[in-house]
Design an enzyme around this catalytic site. Sequence first.
Site, mmCIF file in Angstrom:
data_model
loop_
_atom_site.group_PDB
_atom_site.id
_atom_site.type_symbol
_atom_site.label_atom_id
_atom_site.label_comp_id
_atom_site.label_asym_id
_atom_site.label_seq_id
_atom_site.Cartn_x
_atom_site.Cartn_y
_atom_site.Cartn_z
ATOM 1 N N ASP A 136 0.861 -1.197 0.000
ATOM 2 C CA ASP A 136 0.000 0.000 0.000
ATOM 3 C C ASP A 136 0.890 1.238 0.000
ATOM 4 O O ASP A 136 2.050 1.170 0.409
ATOM 5 C CB ASP A 136 -0.925 0.003 1.223
ATOM 6 C CG ASP A 136 -0.147 0.119 2.522
ATOM 7 O OD1 ASP A 136 0.719 -0.738 2.781
ATOM 8 O OD2 ASP A 136 -0.368 1.093 3.270
ATOM 9 N N GLU A 163 0.165 -0.557 5.745
ATOM 10 C CA GLU A 163 1.217 0.053 6.583
ATOM 11 C C GLU A 163 1.038 1.556 6.690
ATOM 12 O O GLU A 163 1.193 2.141 7.762
ATOM 13 C CB GLU A 163 2.596 -0.285 6.004
ATOM 14 C CG GLU A 163 3.746 -0.056 6.966
ATOM 15 C CD GLU A 163 4.302 1.352 6.976
ATOM 16 O OE1 GLU A 163 5.070 1.676 7.884
ATOM 17 O OE2 GLU A 163 3.965 2.152 6.070
HETATM 18 ZN ZN ZN Z 1 7.096 2.338 4.074
#
Ligand code: ZN
Length: 467
Positions: free
Chosen positions: A102, A168
């Site tokens: 992501d 993340e």
């Molecule tokens: Zn990163």
Amino acid sequence: MTIGGGVPVGALRDRVEAGFRAAVADLVKLVEIPGIAWPAFDPAHLDHSAEAVAGLLRDAGVSNVRIVRGAGQNGKPGGPAVLARKPAAAGQPTVLLYAHHDVQPPGDPEQWSAPAFTAVERDGRLWGRGVADDKAGIIMHLAAYRALTDMLGAGFGLGVTFFIEGEEESGSPTLDGLLNVHEEQLRADVVIVADSANWQVGVPALTTSLRGLVDGLIEVEAFDHGLHSGTFGGPVLDAVTLLARLIATFHDGDGAVTIRGLPAVKNPAAPEADIDEKEFRAQASLPNALQLAGTGSIAWRLWNGPALSIIGLDVPGTAVASNTLLPSARAKFSLRLAPGTDPDKAMEAVRRHVLANAPFGAEVRFVPGSASAPFSASPHDQASRTALWAMEQAWGVAPVRMGVGGSIPVVEHLAGRFPEATILITGAEDPDSRAHGPDESVHLGDLQNGILAEALLLAALGNKRRG
Ligand SMILES: [Zn+2]
């Protein structure tokens, strides 16, 4: 004696070079998928991104490729992570390769020289959102694995697990649950977290320390209700002044943190590099007249010392200010912790400091917030030494052991869960990569060297028996 003894460096270098353009082409395809794990963005792109990563791993011959999700709040599933596993042969170690697919939102399109999700190659760099943070990390793992399978055949004994996270950049809200469910699949002897940076273009780095963080609230309740400042001011101090006096006790005259009982930590793995003051000032755009706080080298202060900041205040705004002695005020503090500091002990030290320094006998309350542990690599572990050896082979330049003043949450999660594993933090970024900003880019020469270093490291780890 020889750390990489038996690793065919030249042959692996050739394999990495032969596969590099294909690796860049894969990176271009990944960059063109705008997978953002924020509620405002279409989750279909994130699914597509996970599927693309899974497809690349399957094509590389990795077995058991799956897309997995943690359970979020209200039963909503978390971002899609890709988990794949090539089991270790008997007696061989297992390496967990972590990156995330992501990316950050692109921000204002006007700020980009080219569309954020169109990968463009220019000046020896590849540009686009996520190209460095952290799709280059995925490519390092993938291309190193391909080079190794190319050379040794799929039957090499080293166990390799891929764990490519999908949320993340939104703070990994379901990571802990995901680790709970898949703990046995993720257990490893060595973890390579490819989500950090090199020292500069052409100079590799291993990130060997991260600071931890505790935060919380400090509340001053001076008296019962607002008082007329003409009738009571003078003998009575207002709560904001009292709070400011309390906050002022956190630093000495040099600006160094003075919280008593905040454990002084000698970090044997303290990074050796330093940061040039001019460059540091330029990066932060500091006015010349503004003095830096604390003592010691800048790198020491950033990586190996504590930092206490006030990050919020609850007081009336100036537009509604009246001539009243305010009865109460509240501040939020954030304390970055040096490697080796126990976050619970640090929180307790702040609590005691706050209560002991209640100004003028005012009632002070301390409300602890979140706490996360710092990270410090052991300077002596074999895997770190092997990683440094591999970087030197790949770049032909001695690598820097550097620290990072912030934290990488997945490192804390993995270190807490697998305390016996060695965690190595690498990455493809450099100081010009502008991760999270417009015109993000990765240097292709460093990317290729990073792939080679990882392939050499994996080959060397596979040469060793477990334990
Ligand atoms: Zn990163």
